[in-house]
Design a protein around this motif. Structure first.
Motif: not given
Length: 304
Positions: A101-114
């Motif tokens: 991976v490079k700097v800034g690559d998206t590894l995952a997405f998370v949906e915030s609880n709040e």
């Protein structure tokens, strides 16, 4: 019969040459206390085919070394442990263990609880994903989700025991050997060992952009502890042992004479000569063992 002889290897041809072993008065300047010298005559053409090489005796550097052992480890500054910024649910994961991976690559997405909004988990440094603790549907709290490591630089940690500490210092050059690879670097610093081990640790940083080195590899280090210039040095492999004495073969014309020498300091690769050889002498620097073999063969034949 001739066809058989032509198939013989060069070494057999060399051993069939005219061999001379006698007392000589032609080399009085080298004789010292040894009146008898052993000689062998070899045609230059045969010597060249047998890869017998010569050099001119000269001064050189003796690089005394101390051998220590250790292993390769990650550079702590090049390991990134990535967590979620806000607690939430992992929605999707874009990388697997082993991915680059490079700097800034998206590894995952998370949906915030709040906020119930998705936000990306991004790589903070270039490298390889070496650990993944995130799967869709799992909760992302304060645990490490991904570990990214950059192996372009790694450390070697060498064990230095108390009796060796007075010879080891920062900035000393060291040759690192592991598996079938070698690299030259220097000692960056010396630190106490962890877990109360009975040694200190000399840490050496090595470049690994080609990824030839792996972590956890057992290695040895040849540390240069003293570099001095000697008046006369030869490659250590030029020295042969004959009748329990160290000799160097000196070439005059087609004649190779075994001169008894007194040796001094050595670093394994080069050895200091204190007496028996002189500056400017032409000596055998490569494959001198072939000449020794001829002399020994001749001695065995004379015994019978």
């Amino acid at each position: 019969m001739k066809s058989i002889l032509f198939k013989l290897p060069i070494i057999i041809v060399l051993l069939s040459l005219s061999l001379i072993t006698h007392a000589s008065g032609d080399h009085d300047e080298h004789d010292g206390d040894h009146e008898e010298q052993q000689m062998v005559t070899i045609d230059d053409h045969i010597a060249e085919k047998s890869m017998i090489e010569t050099a001119i005796a000269s001064s050189g550097i003796i690089n005394e070394q101390l051998k220590v052992y250790g292993k390769t480890v990650n550079d702590p500054s090049q390991v990134s442990h990535i967590r979620a910024r806000f607690p939430g649910t992992v929605v999707n994961v874009n990388v697997q263990i082993g991915d680059t991976v490079k700097v800034g690559d998206t590894l995952a997405f998370v949906e915030s609880n709040e906020s119930l909004k998705k936000y990306p988990i991004k790589a903070l440094m270039p490298g390889v994903v070496v650990a993944r603790h995130a799967n869709p549907g799992e909760m992302a709290l304060d645990q490490v989700l991904f570990t990214v490591a950059n192996f372009e630089k790694i450390w070697v940690e060498l064990q230095v025991f108390p009796g060796q500490l007075n010879q080891i210092n920062s900035d000393q050059q060291v040759l690192i050997s592991g598996s079938d690879k070698t690299v030259t670097s220097k000692i960056e610093h010396i630190i106490p060992s962890q877990d109360e081990r009975p040694y200190s640790v000399a840490r050496v940083l090595i470049s690994n952009q080609s990824r030839d080195w792996t972590t956890g590899l057992l290695v040895s280090g040849q540390v240069s502890i003293n570099t001095t210039e000697a008046d006369l040095v030869v490659p250590s492999k030029a020295i042969q042992i004959i009748e329990n004495e160290s000799v160097v073969f000196v070439k005059t014309g087609n004649t190779y004479t075994a001169l008894v020498v007194e040796t001094g300091r050595t670093d394994g690769k080069f050895t200091e000569i204190l007496s028996g050889l002189h500056l400017g002498d032409v000596y055998v620097s490569e494959n001198s063992y072939l000449i020794k073999a001829d002399l020994e063969k001749s001695g065995a034949s004379h015994d019978h």
